[in-house]
Design an enzyme around this catalytic site. Structure first.
Site, PDB file in Angstrom:
ATOM      1  N   SER A 123       2.064 -22.506  -2.242  1.00  0.00           N
ATOM      2  CA  SER A 123       1.944 -20.845  -2.816  1.00  0.00           C
ATOM      3  C   SER A 123       1.240 -20.075  -1.639  1.00  0.00           C
ATOM      4  O   SER A 123       1.116 -18.717  -2.161  1.00  0.00           O
ATOM      5  CB  SER A 123       1.309 -20.949  -4.165  1.00  0.00           C
ATOM      6  N   LYS A 163       3.108 -16.966  -0.990  1.00  0.00           N
ATOM      7  CA  LYS A 163       3.058 -15.759  -1.824  1.00  0.00           C
ATOM      8  C   LYS A 163       2.577 -14.430  -1.111  1.00  0.00           C
ATOM      9  O   LYS A 163       3.048 -13.300  -1.428  1.00  0.00           O
ATOM     10  CB  LYS A 163       2.608 -15.841  -3.183  1.00  0.00           C
ATOM     11  N   SER A 205      -0.344 -16.867  -9.184  1.00  0.00           N
ATOM     12  CA  SER A 205       0.534 -17.907  -8.436  1.00  0.00           C
ATOM     13  C   SER A 205       1.811 -17.967  -9.370  1.00  0.00           C
ATOM     14  O   SER A 205       2.379 -19.260  -9.268  1.00  0.00           O
ATOM     15  CB  SER A 205      -0.128 -19.193  -7.885  1.00  0.00           C
ATOM     16  N   LYS A 244      -6.307 -16.597  -1.937  1.00  0.00           N
ATOM     17  CA  LYS A 244      -4.783 -17.097  -2.497  1.00  0.00           C
ATOM     18  C   LYS A 244      -5.035 -18.853  -2.403  1.00  0.00           C
ATOM     19  O   LYS A 244      -5.416 -19.326  -1.427  1.00  0.00           O
ATOM     20  CB  LYS A 244      -3.728 -16.716  -1.706  1.00  0.00           C
TER      21      LYS A 244
END
Length: 255
Positions: free
Chosen positions: A26, A29, A83, A190
């Site tokens: 992820s 993203k 997420s 993140k």
């Protein structure tokens, strides 16, 4: 794989296998959001969640129900902070030209940033074809950190988005538990996880008044990325104290 970069000086403070190519889960993203910002798409535009947004690859779940309607801003918040994979899919589906155009834009932006080893195959990171290196991801973090909304969208400890179909709120918690503590000054964050990628984390943080980029890939223990991050912070704080002590000692001897 790990990389600690002094953001102000551009100097690598620590690196281990920084050129190794790995699935990034992820962390993908961040680029999904970046191309949306770069395209100047209206953040207040309404987007309906449909069955086209379901995860058919890993079967992950989402709190965003089919038929619910959210602003693009709220979907960005769900994708980055929590997420959410369904949010990322909806963002790609509604990109001008659709998902395929989004993926092309993501790969084109990567090349523009000098991320020559990076490849994107979907908007969520569920596909193991999303690959990068620690060095490439550091470039991405430095680029995204320049966008003012990334701090808000990635570092809120908890938040809610509003389903405008029935005006109900959907609550989320940030996937990075470090943003929920008071011992970190985090400007961007993140996380990522798949079985192929292991646990991943990128952050922009200020430690001992030093802005740093932290990239951790392929951490297999559930809490290892948290432990590794705390050890990095403690090491930098200790190093900074030693340097300050040495500087004070030299100044005293010269006076």
């Amino acid at each position: 794989m790990a990389l600690i970069l002094d953001e102000r000086e551009g100097v690598t403070l620590y690196g281990h296998n920084t050129h190794a190519l790995r699935p990034i889960a992820s962390l993908t993203k961040l680029m999904t959001a970046m191309v949306i910002f770069d395209a100047g798409l209206p953040l207040d535009e309404l987007i309906e969640i449909t069955r086209d947004d379901r995860d058919t690859l890993k079967g992950t779940r989402s709190r965003l129900q089919y038929g619910s309607v959210f602003t693009r801003y709220d979907l960005l918040q769900a994708a980055l902070g929590a997420s959410d994979n369904r949010a990322a899919a909806a963002l790609a589906r509604t990109y001008p030209g659709g998902t395929d155009a989004m993926i092309r834009a993501m790969n084109a932006t990567a090349l523009q940033l000098g991320m020559t080893q990076t490849r994107y195959t979907d908007s969520s990171g569920l596909d193991s074809g999303n690959v990068s290196t620690a060095e490439d991801l550091a470039r991405l973090v430095m680029a995204t950190a320049k966008h003012p909304l990334f701090r808000v969208l990635t570092t809120n400890a908890s938040f809610s988005v509003t389903d405008l179909w029935n005006t109900s709120d959907v609550g989320f918690v940030n996937t990075n538990r470090l943003v929920r503590g008071e011992s970190w000054e985090i400007g961007l964050s993140k996380t990522g996880y798949t079985a192929d990628a292991g646990n991943c984390l990128v952050m922009q943080a200020t430690i001992a008044q030093r802005p740093v980029i932290i990239v951790l890939l392929n951490s297999w223990g559930k809490l290892s990325r948290v432990g590794d991050s705390n050890r990095i912070r403690d090491w930098l704080l200790k190093t900074e104290r030693k340097a300050q002590h040495l500087s004070n000692s030299v100044a005293t001897s010269e006076s």
